[in-house]
Each structure stands twice: as C-alpha cells, then as structure tokens.
Design an enzyme around this catalytic site. Structure first.
Site, PDB file in Angstrom:
ATOM      1  N   LYS A  22       0.856  -1.159   0.083  1.00 38.16           N
ATOM      2  CA  LYS A  22       0.139   0.127  -0.011  1.00 38.16           C
ATOM      3  C   LYS A  22       0.817   1.321  -0.094  1.00 38.16           C
ATOM      4  O   LYS A  22       0.552   2.168  -0.788  1.00 38.16           O
ATOM      5  CB  LYS A  22      -0.848   0.179   1.142  1.00 38.16           C
ATOM      6  CG  LYS A  22      -1.701   1.367   1.506  1.00 38.16           C
ATOM      7  CD  LYS A  22      -2.405   1.297   2.931  1.00 38.16           C
ATOM      8  CE  LYS A  22      -1.828   1.550   3.991  1.00 38.16           C
ATOM      9  NZ  LYS A  22      -1.334   2.868   4.455  1.00 38.16           N
ATOM     10  N   ASN A  23       1.741   1.346   0.950  1.00 34.65           N
ATOM     11  CA  ASN A  23       2.585   2.525   0.915  1.00 34.65           C
ATOM     12  C   ASN A  23       3.553   2.857  -0.006  1.00 34.65           C
ATOM     13  O   ASN A  23       4.454   3.776  -0.093  1.00 34.65           O
ATOM     14  CB  ASN A  23       3.368   2.701   2.495  1.00 34.65           C
ATOM     15  CG  ASN A  23       2.003   2.660   3.474  1.00 34.65           C
ATOM     16  OD1 ASN A  23       0.933   3.046   3.213  1.00 34.65           O
ATOM     17  ND2 ASN A  23       2.570   2.595   4.795  1.00 34.65           N
ATOM     18  N   ARG A  93      -4.945  10.521   4.375  1.00 34.60           N
ATOM     19  CA  ARG A  93      -3.633  11.438   4.658  1.00 34.60           C
ATOM     20  C   ARG A  93      -2.795  11.417   3.291  1.00 34.60           C
ATOM     21  O   ARG A  93      -2.344  12.600   2.900  1.00 34.60           O
ATOM     22  CB  ARG A  93      -2.994  11.241   5.798  1.00 34.60           C
ATOM     23  CG  ARG A  93      -3.914  11.416   7.178  1.00 34.60           C
ATOM     24  CD  ARG A  93      -2.921  11.152   8.388  1.00 34.60           C
ATOM     25  NE  ARG A  93      -1.990  12.221   8.285  1.00 34.60           N
ATOM     26  CZ  ARG A  93      -2.151  13.578   8.681  1.00 34.60           C
ATOM     27  NH1 ARG A  93      -3.490  13.869   9.203  1.00 34.60           N
ATOM     28  NH2 ARG A  93      -1.208  14.479   8.761  1.00 34.60           N
ATOM     29  N   CYS A 117      -5.479  12.670  13.174  1.00 32.16           N
ATOM     30  CA  CYS A 117      -5.413  11.485  12.929  1.00 32.16           C
ATOM     31  C   CYS A 117      -5.283  10.683  14.266  1.00 32.16           C
ATOM     32  O   CYS A 117      -5.015  11.381  15.300  1.00 32.16           O
ATOM     33  CB  CYS A 117      -3.915  11.147  12.217  1.00 32.16           C
ATOM     34  SG  CYS A 117      -3.475   9.631  11.952  1.00 32.16           S
ATOM     35  N   ARG A 122       0.790  14.347  13.347  1.00 32.15           N
ATOM     36  CA  ARG A 122       1.073  14.254  11.750  1.00 32.15           C
ATOM     37  C   ARG A 122       1.354  15.614  10.904  1.00 32.15           C
ATOM     38  O   ARG A 122       0.265  15.670  10.065  1.00 32.15           O
ATOM     39  CB  ARG A 122       0.143  12.979  11.130  1.00 32.15           C
ATOM     40  CG  ARG A 122       0.315  11.773  12.086  1.00 32.15           C
ATOM     41  CD  ARG A 122      -0.461  10.839  11.207  1.00 32.15           C
ATOM     42  NE  ARG A 122       0.444  10.413  10.215  1.00 32.15           N
ATOM     43  CZ  ARG A 122      -0.101   9.161   9.353  1.00 32.15           C
ATOM     44  NH1 ARG A 122      -1.205   8.571   9.866  1.00 32.15           N
ATOM     45  NH2 ARG A 122       0.595   8.760   8.412  1.00 32.15           N
ATOM     46  N   ASP A 307       4.786   0.433  11.863  1.00 34.48           N
ATOM     47  CA  ASP A 307       3.695  -0.076  11.497  1.00 34.48           C
ATOM     48  C   ASP A 307       3.648  -1.620  12.098  1.00 34.48           C
ATOM     49  O   ASP A 307       2.521  -2.326  11.619  1.00 34.48           O
ATOM     50  CB  ASP A 307       3.514  -0.095   9.888  1.00 34.48           C
ATOM     51  CG  ASP A 307       3.402   1.161   9.493  1.00 34.48           C
ATOM     52  OD1 ASP A 307       2.919   2.018  10.333  1.00 34.48           O
ATOM     53  OD2 ASP A 307       3.534   1.696   8.154  1.00 34.48           O
ATOM     54  N   VAL A 329       8.049   6.961  16.960  1.00 37.79           N
ATOM     55  CA  VAL A 329       7.485   7.770  15.626  1.00 37.79           C
ATOM     56  C   VAL A 329       6.391   8.584  15.773  1.00 37.79           C
ATOM     57  O   VAL A 329       6.548   9.750  15.623  1.00 37.79           O
ATOM     58  CB  VAL A 329       7.380   6.557  14.569  1.00 37.79           C
ATOM     59  CG1 VAL A 329       7.276   7.281  13.334  1.00 37.79           C
ATOM     60  CG2 VAL A 329       8.819   5.769  14.547  1.00 37.79           C
ATOM     61  N   ARG A 399      -8.480  -1.030   4.686  1.00 36.67           N
ATOM     62  CA  ARG A 399      -7.631   0.187   4.122  1.00 36.67           C
ATOM     63  C   ARG A 399      -6.238  -0.197   3.815  1.00 36.67           C
ATOM     64  O   ARG A 399      -5.710   0.174   2.875  1.00 36.67           O
ATOM     65  CB  ARG A 399      -7.192   1.446   5.118  1.00 36.67           C
ATOM     66  CG  ARG A 399      -8.660   2.100   5.426  1.00 36.67           C
ATOM     67  CD  ARG A 399      -8.444   3.461   6.252  1.00 36.67           C
ATOM     68  NE  ARG A 399      -7.424   4.137   5.541  1.00 36.67           N
ATOM     69  CZ  ARG A 399      -7.009   5.177   6.046  1.00 36.67           C
ATOM     70  NH1 ARG A 399      -7.449   5.737   7.122  1.00 36.67           N
ATOM     71  NH2 ARG A 399      -5.845   6.157   5.377  1.00 36.67           N
TER      72      ARG A 399
HETATM   73  N1  EPU Z   1       6.378  14.748  10.613  1.00 36.58           N
HETATM   74  C1  EPU Z   1       6.503  15.931  10.943  1.00 36.58           C
HETATM   75  N2  EPU Z   1       6.411  17.042  10.112  1.00 36.58           N
HETATM   76  C2  EPU Z   1       6.254  16.531   8.644  1.00 36.58           C
HETATM   77  C3  EPU Z   1       6.057  15.343   8.255  1.00 36.58           C
HETATM   78  C4  EPU Z   1       5.994  14.083   9.306  1.00 36.58           C
HETATM   79  O1  EPU Z   1       6.701  16.450  12.103  1.00 36.58           O
HETATM   80  O2  EPU Z   1       6.106  17.427   7.711  1.00 36.58           O
HETATM   81  C5  EPU Z   1       6.477  13.920  11.736  1.00 36.58           C
HETATM   82  C6  EPU Z   1       5.084  13.100  12.086  1.00 36.58           C
HETATM   83  O3  EPU Z   1       4.150  13.683  13.087  1.00 36.58           O
HETATM   84  C7  EPU Z   1       5.673  11.707  12.588  1.00 36.58           C
HETATM   85  C8  EPU Z   1       7.129  11.378  11.990  1.00 36.58           C
HETATM   86  O4  EPU Z   1       7.429  12.781  11.248  1.00 36.58           O
HETATM   87  O5  EPU Z   1       5.859  11.822  14.116  1.00 36.58           O
HETATM   88  C9  EPU Z   1       7.201  10.345  10.912  1.00 36.58           C
HETATM   89  O6  EPU Z   1       6.121  10.547  10.030  1.00 36.58           O
HETATM   90  P1  EPU Z   1       6.096  10.290   8.487  1.00 36.58           P
HETATM   91  O7  EPU Z   1       5.951  11.573   7.699  1.00 36.58           O
HETATM   92  O8  EPU Z   1       7.322   9.448   8.287  1.00 36.58           O
HETATM   93  O9  EPU Z   1       4.700   9.358   8.502  1.00 36.58           O
HETATM   94  P2  EPU Z   1       4.031   9.567   6.991  1.00 36.58           P
HETATM   95  O10 EPU Z   1       4.799   9.708   5.918  1.00 36.58           O
HETATM   96  O11 EPU Z   1       2.836  10.321   7.292  1.00 36.58           O
HETATM   97  C10 EPU Z   1       4.229   6.896   6.449  1.00 36.58           C
HETATM   98  C11 EPU Z   1       3.291   5.642   6.153  1.00 36.58           C
HETATM   99  C12 EPU Z   1       2.845   5.242   7.585  1.00 36.58           C
HETATM  100  C13 EPU Z   1       4.023   4.838   8.407  1.00 36.58           C
HETATM  101  C14 EPU Z   1       4.885   6.102   8.711  1.00 36.58           C
HETATM  102  C15 EPU Z   1       6.062   5.909   9.359  1.00 36.58           C
HETATM  103  C16 EPU Z   1       2.453   6.073   4.036  1.00 36.58           C
HETATM  104  C17 EPU Z   1       1.290   6.525   3.182  1.00 36.58           C
HETATM  105  N3  EPU Z   1       2.242   6.276   5.322  1.00 36.58           N
HETATM  106  O12 EPU Z   1       3.518   7.920   7.180  1.00 36.58           O
HETATM  107  O13 EPU Z   1       1.987   4.229   7.484  1.00 36.58           O
HETATM  108  O14 EPU Z   1       3.553   4.580   9.830  1.00 36.58           O
HETATM  109  O15 EPU Z   1       5.148   6.449   7.172  1.00 36.58           O
HETATM  110  O16 EPU Z   1       6.869   4.919   8.751  1.00 36.58           O
HETATM  111  O17 EPU Z   1       3.490   5.741   3.639  1.00 36.58           O
HETATM  112  C18 EPU Z   1       0.006   2.691   7.992  1.00 36.58           C
HETATM  113  O18 EPU Z   1       0.323   2.156   6.807  1.00 36.58           O
HETATM  114  O19 EPU Z   1      -0.644   2.156   8.947  1.00 36.58           O
HETATM  115  C19 EPU Z   1       0.663   3.982   8.160  1.00 36.58           C
HETATM  116  C20 EPU Z   1       0.359   4.667   8.958  1.00 36.58           C
END
Ligand code: EPU
Length: 420
Positions: A22-23, A93, A117, A122, A307, A329, A399
C-alpha cells in the site's frame, strides 16, 4: 459497518500470497502525475486506500484504465482540475502526495490540509517547507494548501529535521522535474521510498542515493511513461508472520521479500520462531511452542517499523515473560492497548512504552478498531483468544489488508465478515 467475528484458539497453518505494498502504491500512483506519457502501475493491492487514490486522480479529470488484475494505466496529460478536495483528503492523509507532483508538473496545486489523525498530530510542515525552498509559493488558506510556481521549481539543498516518509517522497517527486540538483538530507530510507525512486528512474528521472539518508535528484525537463510493479507489502508480511508466531503455528508467505524485513525477522527469531527464506518467500514455524516476549523500540527504517508495533504488543500479550515496547515515531499509537486489556491482557502504559506481561491466554470480547495497524493487533489477539472476538469498525483494516478474512481462512482460522 462491517465487523469481523473470530473464533480463536487454533494455530495458523498454511500458505498465502502477499499483496503489493500500500505505502509504495500510493506514492507511485501520485508520481504518475509527473509523466507526459502513460504510466501503468501493476501489483496494486485491492484496498480502500488505493481506490481512494484512484478516485482522487479521477476527480482531477485524469484518464485511468483499470484492468481486472488491478493494473492501472494513468494518463496525467488529461488532467483538468488541480485540486485534491477535502472529502477525499480527510479519508486518506496520503492524498498529500499529489502536492509535489502537481506543482512540479502543472505549476499549481490546491490540496486540502489533512486533519487530525488517531495516531498522532502528523503535521505536513516539512513537505511545505521543502517545496518553498524549491521556489514554490505556498499559501495556506481555508483549510487548503495552495501552491504555485510560475516557471520550473528550482533544485535546492533541503535538510529534513525529522525523518519523514511521505515528506521525502513528495519532495523527491517534485525535484524530479525541477531545474537543477536537489539534495535531500536526513531522507527516509524506507523500501517504499526506494521503490518510488526506482519508478521515477523508469520514467526517466535521475535519482541517486535512494535507500541512504542523502538522496540526490538531478531534475530533468520531462518524464515519460513506463510500466512499474510495486514491491510486496512488508507490513502485511510481518503481520501474518506475527499472527503465526502468536498462535504457535506455521505460515509460508509467497511473493514477498525477506531483505526488507530484517528488524522484524530478528524479533520473530527472538520469540523462538524458526524462519527460513528464499528469494521470494518466507516461512515461519513455531512447532507448537509458546513465543517468548520481546523488547523493541520503533524508529525509522532500517530499525523496527512503527507499523508493526501493535501486532507485537498482541504477540507479547500471550508470550512467555514480559516485553517492553517503545514507540518513538508517533505520539499516540497505543490505542490498541485499552482494547487488548478488555480481552484480559496485562499491559501497563508508561509514557511511550507499553510493558506487556505475557499471559497463558486472552479471552474473546467485542473490541473496536481505532486505526489500521491497531486493528491488525486486535485480529491477532482474536486468533489466540479463547472464545469469540468481534472486531468492530474494520473499515480501518480494509484500508491496508487485502481480503484479510479470506487469507486467514486459507491459514485455517475461523473468521468471518459480518456485514453491517
Ligand atoms: N512529521 C513532521 N512533519 C512533517 C512530516 C512528518 O513532524 O512534515 C513527523 C510526524 O508527525 C511523525 C514523524 O514525522 O511523528 C514520521 O512521520 P512520517 O511523515 O514518516 O509518516 P507518514 O509519511 O505520514 C508513512 C506511512 C505510515 C507509517 C509512517 C512511518 C504512508 C502512506 N504512510 O506515514 O503508514 O506509519 O510513514 O513509517 O506511507 C500505515 O500504513 O498504517 C501507516 C500509518
């Protein structure tokens, strides 16, 4: 709302195929917006999030051809609307991933700000700041991010102060069409980031260093069409391995990859599981033994993935000994703990650490899914519990897990969907 009814107590035993990730599929579908030609994406999982991303592209007027095997051909040149509306973004998201490609290719993007969320605040500040550094003008107004760029984006040296997966992906996609070189420092190293980079390269992009924390992108003037198959889902793989370990069973997973699951496989071995692997398969066998509790701490790849945290809390709940599970995280990713306690689990939450004392068994109960991976942990708990567990709000599961009840049935579980 559909529910899952599980009759626990049987060890899992059997073989199943792992779906596409998915990701990885989500950013790759967003990346199709960068190409001038048609991009076909294969090995897409049948999941609600994938349907939402396809619907989002469709709403923008992008022409899509979907075949019966879930390959999708996207022709971004047919785009009419440069907007990702609130109704869709609020349900997923990851819609934010269209921001970088749209502003880079079409000079404009209007993307609803994702709201709160269940697992943490996030924010998307790093996506926005990175694009600004590349010369995009950004205005946040009326709940939307409005991004404009008159000419091409400009290459920039960007330091991400937190490792962010979709942030790295958004900026890498935007940089692919920028004028000049972009360096992303402290970039995410997740296999899904690498898969996206490989897809961009197949479209004609010049990306180097993906898989390390410094990614260098030499922008090109245009990208062309290609065919790209997304990589196997490592979280789905890990979830079934964890379920087999918790139920003292055996599982053979096909069409997956062991090289992207190192941290998880190490922890499973620590529980006492016997693991064998081949190029595209992983087998786990507990030989009927109770798993031993493990300690773990989540962190960005290649460390233990957030995850997979909830699934290991469920495993520890029936393991021998006490395990401590620390989440670093996301700030609120322990919603499953209260539900597991309702099934009899002995868990104390101390800040961002769950201390899980393993019990001989859990007891079936009605429980509620709160987010995707939390739901997976409740299903695992249901599989090991005595009696019946009814998991409510399983739209969260749909999802991210393709046909979860069918796959578990193939592994011998007594589980069925109750339409609601
Ligand atoms: N963060 C910030 N600012 C930003 C972006 C992120 O502070 O601009 C912080 C977040 O709040 C969090 C940390 O950085 O504390 C890491 O978040 P990240 O941005 O890496 O998460 P994401 O990209 O929103 C993806 C996956 C998630 C997975 C995380 C961590 C996708 C679509 N989603 O989310 O997947 O948990 O990386 O590996 O790729 C899931 O599949 O269940 C899922 C939640």
């Amino acid at each position: 709302m559909d529910k899952l009814l599980i009759q626990g107590g049987q060890p899992l035993d059997g073989e199943i195929r792992v779906s596409g990730a998915k990701n990885s599929a989500l950013p790759i579908l967003a990346a199709t917006l960068l190409a001038d030609g048609k991009v076909t994406v294969g090995n897409l999982p049948h999941l609600n999030d994938i349907t939402t991303m396809i619907e989002l592209l469709g709403r923008m007027g992008v022409e899509l051809l979907i075949d019966e095997r879930m390959s999708v051909q996207v022709d971004a040149n047919s785009i009419k609307e440069l907007t990702a509306p609130y109704e869709l973004v609020k349900t997923m998201r990851a819609s934010i991933l269209v921001l970088g490609p749209m502003v880079a290719h079409f000079g404009e993007a209007h993307v609803s700000l994702p709201g709160g969320c269940a697992i943490g605040t996030r924010p998307v500040n790093l996506h926005v700041q990175g694009l600004e550094q590349m010369g995009a003008e950004i205005l946040v107004e009326g709940g939307y991010i409005h991004a404009y760029c008159k000419d091409r984006l400009k290459g920039a040296h960007i330091f991400l102060d937190t490792v962010t997966v979709t942030g790295t992906e958004n900026l890498m996609m935007a940089a692919a069409l920028a004028d000049g070189v972009t360096i992303l420092e402290n970039a995410a190293r997740e296999p899904e980031v690498v898969d996206l980079a490989e897809c961009l390269i197949a479209m004609g992009a010049d990306v180097r260093g993906h898989g390390t924390s410094t990614i260098e992108i030499h922008g090109v003037e245009s990208l062309h069409g290609c065919h790209f198959d997304v990589l196997p889902d490592r979280v789905e793989t890990g979830t079934y391995l964890c379920a087999a370990a918790a139920t003292r069973g055996r599982v053979l997973l096909k069409d997956t990859r062991e090289d992207i699951l190192e941290a998880v496989l190490l922890k499973l071995e620590e529980t006492g599981a016997e693991i064998s692997t081949g190029k595209d398969w992983i087998e786990l066998n507990m030989r009927g033994r109770r798993p031993r509790a493990v300690n773990l701490r989540t962190a960005p790849y290649p460390a233990f993935p957030t995850d997979m945290q909830a699934q290991f809390v469920a495993l520890n709940a029936v393991a021998e000994g006490t395990g401590s599970v620390t989440e670093t995280v996301f700030e609120n990713r322990f919603m499953h703990v209260q539900e597991l306690i309702r099934m009899g689990a002995d868990i104390d939450l101390e800040g961002n650490t769950a201390i899980v004392r393993g019990l001989d068994y859990l007891t079936g109960a009605p429980v509620m899914a709160t987010d995707l991976r939390a739901s997976a942990s409740l299903v695992i708990a249901g599989l090991v519990a005595r009696g019946e567990t009814l998991v409510d709000r399983i739209y969260h599961i749909d999802r991210g897990y393709e046909c979860i009840e069918e796959k578990l049935q193939l592994l011998g579980a007594t589980i069925r969907r109750i339409p609601g």
